[in-house]
Design a protein around this motif. Sequence first.
Motif, PDB file in Angstrom:
ATOM      1  N   PHE A 397       0.862  -1.177   0.000  1.00  0.00           N
ATOM      2  CA  PHE A 397       0.000   0.000   0.000  1.00  0.00           C
ATOM      3  C   PHE A 397       0.899   1.228   0.000  1.00  0.00           C
ATOM      4  CE2 PHE A 397      -2.055   3.502   2.227  1.00  0.00           C
ATOM      5  CZ  PHE A 397      -3.148   3.682   1.385  1.00  0.00           C
ATOM      6  N   THR A 398       0.684   2.097  -0.949  1.00  0.00           N
ATOM      7  CA  THR A 398       1.473   3.315  -1.042  1.00  0.00           C
ATOM      8  C   THR A 398       0.563   4.526  -0.999  1.00  0.00           C
ATOM      9  OG1 THR A 398       3.154   2.245  -2.403  1.00  0.00           O
ATOM     10  CG2 THR A 398       3.065   4.643  -2.487  1.00  0.00           C
ATOM     11  N   GLN A 399       0.944   5.470  -0.187  1.00  0.00           N
ATOM     12  CA  GLN A 399       0.217   6.734  -0.164  1.00  0.00           C
ATOM     13  C   GLN A 399       1.222   7.877  -0.235  1.00  0.00           C
ATOM     14  OE1 GLN A 399      -2.423   7.220   3.184  1.00  0.00           O
ATOM     15  NE2 GLN A 399      -2.551   9.428   2.811  1.00  0.00           N
ATOM     16  N   CYS A 400       1.107   8.686  -1.260  1.00  0.00           N
ATOM     17  CA  CYS A 400       2.035   9.804  -1.446  1.00  0.00           C
ATOM     18  C   CYS A 400       1.246  11.088  -1.439  1.00  0.00           C
ATOM     19  CB  CYS A 400       2.707   9.744  -2.811  1.00  0.00           C
ATOM     20  SG  CYS A 400       3.868   8.457  -2.935  1.00  0.00           S
ATOM     21  N   ASP A 401       1.471  11.918  -0.472  1.00  0.00           N
ATOM     22  CA  ASP A 401       0.767  13.187  -0.415  1.00  0.00           C
ATOM     23  C   ASP A 401       1.759  14.332  -0.512  1.00  0.00           C
ATOM     24  OD1 ASP A 401      -1.673  11.879  -0.040  1.00  0.00           O
ATOM     25  OD2 ASP A 401      -1.350  11.746   2.117  1.00  0.00           O
ATOM     26  N   THR A 413       5.701  13.333  -8.249  1.00  0.00           N
ATOM     27  CA  THR A 413       5.596  11.958  -7.755  1.00  0.00           C
ATOM     28  C   THR A 413       5.905  11.009  -8.903  1.00  0.00           C
ATOM     29  OG1 THR A 413       3.912  12.644  -6.194  1.00  0.00           O
ATOM     30  CG2 THR A 413       4.071  10.299  -6.628  1.00  0.00           C
ATOM     31  N   GLU A 427      -1.353  -1.251  -4.194  1.00  0.00           N
ATOM     32  CA  GLU A 427      -2.264  -0.106  -4.225  1.00  0.00           C
ATOM     33  C   GLU A 427      -1.455   1.173  -4.134  1.00  0.00           C
ATOM     34  OE1 GLU A 427      -5.796  -0.338  -1.474  1.00  0.00           O
ATOM     35  OE2 GLU A 427      -4.656  -2.108  -0.869  1.00  0.00           O
ATOM     36  N   HIS A 428      -1.841   2.139  -4.920  1.00  0.00           N
ATOM     37  CA  HIS A 428      -1.127   3.412  -4.882  1.00  0.00           C
ATOM     38  C   HIS A 428      -2.138   4.564  -4.823  1.00  0.00           C
ATOM     39  CE1 HIS A 428       2.307   6.116  -5.801  1.00  0.00           C
ATOM     40  NE2 HIS A 428       1.338   6.876  -6.247  1.00  0.00           N
ATOM     41  N   GLU A 429      -1.957   5.425  -3.846  1.00  0.00           N
ATOM     42  CA  GLU A 429      -2.803   6.613  -3.756  1.00  0.00           C
ATOM     43  C   GLU A 429      -1.904   7.831  -3.709  1.00  0.00           C
ATOM     44  OE1 GLU A 429      -5.308   6.466  -0.320  1.00  0.00           O
ATOM     45  OE2 GLU A 429      -6.321   4.655  -0.995  1.00  0.00           O
ATOM     46  N   ALA A 430      -2.278   8.855  -4.429  1.00  0.00           N
ATOM     47  CA  ALA A 430      -1.463  10.071  -4.399  1.00  0.00           C
ATOM     48  C   ALA A 430      -2.358  11.298  -4.380  1.00  0.00           C
ATOM     49  CB  ALA A 430      -0.535  10.124  -5.606  1.00  0.00           C
ATOM     50  N   THR A 431      -1.970  12.275  -3.597  1.00  0.00           N
ATOM     51  CA  THR A 431      -2.707  13.543  -3.606  1.00  0.00           C
ATOM     52  C   THR A 431      -1.709  14.696  -3.634  1.00  0.00           C
ATOM     53  OG1 THR A 431      -2.701  13.839  -1.203  1.00  0.00           O
ATOM     54  CG2 THR A 431      -4.551  12.599  -2.131  1.00  0.00           C
TER      55      THR A 431
END
Lengths: 490, 251
Positions: A397-401, A413, A427-431
């Motif tokens: 799980f990746t989250q990049c904010d 990113t 899973e990758h989430e970026a904001t």
Amino acid sequence: MAAVQETIDRVRSIDVDQYKYGFITDIESEKAPKGLNEDIIRFISAKKNEPEWMLEWRLEAYRRWLTMTEPTWARVEYPKIDFNDIYYYAAPKSAPGPKSLDEVDPELLRTYEKLGIPLREQEILAGVEPKSRVAVDAVFDSVSVVTTFKEELKKAGVIFCSISEALREHPELVRKYIGSVVPVTDNFYATLNSAVFTDGSFVYVPEGVRCPMELSTYFRINEKNTGQFERTLIIAEKGAYVSYLEGCTAPQRDENQLHAAVVELIALDDAEIKYSTVQNWFPGDKEGKGGIYNFVTKRGDCRGKNSKISWTQVETGSAITWKYPSCILRGDNSRGEFYSIAVSNGYQQIDSGTKMIHLGKNTSSRIISKGISAGKSQNTYRGLVSAHRKASNARNFTQCDSLLIGQDCGAHTVPYIESKNATAVFEHEATTSKISDDQMFYCQQRGLSDEEAVALIVNGFVKDVIQQLPMEFAVEAQKLISISLEGSVG
Amino acid sequence: MLEIKNLHARIAEDGTEILRGIDLVVKPGEVHAIMGPNGSGKSTLSYILAGKDDYEVTEGDIVYNGQSLLDLAPDERAAAGVFLAFQYPIEIPGVATMTFLKTALNAQRKARGEDELSTPEFMKRVKEKSAELQITMDMLKRPLNVGFSGGEKKRAEILQMALLQPSLCVLDETDSGLDIDALKVVSDGVNRLRGPDRSFVVITHYQRLLDHIVPDVVHVLSKGRIVKTGGPELALELEQKGYADFVDAAA
């Protein structure tokens, strides 16, 4: 709650653009001649009374390095480094090696006192509960000047000393593990480090031992035109646990200085290593002059099954940061974690992230990256998550904010995902967000000043990562972030 | 006492004139309602009172307790007792509502030269005010306004108002997005704060809020001017006839 208030107080009490660790210690030091060649490497090795195989290892690395070219793929820009215009070894004259605290030059003790680093064992970190103690290895330019709590750690079977000392006292352990995670040929800077590394920490936690206290190394660059080439090696045997923290500062100087470190972590079956960094090298002045080039290779090997390695970093300093603390998830059911806060202001450039290499079965990894850019800085997250053919059921799980403050900075990113196993789930989430004018106005309407408002919003943004830091350092990190963002509004 | 004198203001970015000469006096203890159609300048007036820098005052003055507010930054106005309950409260991710409350309260106290509130005293006050507004401790642990329902957001605004104890409360369409039950909770919260030393400017489209928060004076705003002023009965008249008559009068 207290931490937020503290952050605000701190922001209030300091002047804009004050790097408070920018002082220079006036101490006589012994240096190797400037430049790099085989003689310099022999000089370093001899200074440290290293075994012959170590010298050979270094020379081999050096010869290899001569054939390599600097990497250019990162989103950072800087003038070409003249590797012959650097001192590769500098040591305070009075402190040729670690010894007891009584023998350490008082000037050095004063320096660490000024930096807020407790070297006397009866002392504790400022603002910390009396019961929590931290063992410190203090590295000044190229040498470790002292390591605290060694005796007490020894009783638990834990070895905590400088890598130079480890090479003399525990050569078999060093030889077995050094270069086994980051090979000598790994990359330009790692190879350079392998040739010229001067000091760093060595930790060995034997089977089944839970290290009784936090370990930490405090790196200080003092000398002019000097590179610091730190080498750290941490080994957690089966079922062992250790939490380690490194901190870094350097004086305010006009020229750029190089810090090229290699850190290797090895976790065997059921072992856990938690590695935290609070990096506050001098970032350069308001015009972008000076500052540290921080080119670092950090890698952990979850060699055993059910092992776990966790990287937490708070990066606020350095003119340029090039750093990707990574995990090789070799053991079945092993777990890697990367929690990062990277703050860039002024003309700082950060290209940082992680690699999670899933090799074993049922391995899992988690990446939480929070980038904050202000001023004219550029802040890049670069990360690789890969699953090998045999890595069935790999999970990531990746989250990049990213948070932008102002108009002239950039956030980028760059995630790479490679999966060779159909059962892997990544899973990758970026904001990307900005501190909006509406948020600022809302906070101000409730009575917060500009800076209080930014501190509050940023604290909210980085909260998930701050929670991962050892408690002793969480407040410190929070303060540091606010200070780094001083003058970024208005 | 609030005195708005011949206030003209425009949008800073494009120069569009929004307020074209507003005169208004609100005495301590009074509740003034400002009603008007969309685009009449109601929300702009509330933002200008609070000091949002998207707007430029080109003429006139806002004097509060003898001091011009125009010289003060938004946080200074807050410390001076001006509170704006937002029509659309802003989300602050990662910052627990409780943390926000304490930070705001202490910032204002500090600005006024008062000591910070001790944690037990702060908690006591929060618990008391929260209970009145049917706000749970669980909600206070959540990040401010993030994922809050419309009703929760408005109740959180009133909670802030109750804690900060401002002397001038500006409520910008506090009724929007509220169902009847929530409207009652929020209005009760506002009514509890009414007192001889506190003034209210209540901005709304609809009469229904004024059934609960009964005003002393009602103004009709149209095209940046107050075109009619009356008692609570004026709101009822508007409800029946609509704004058309007044808008025409202003034209």
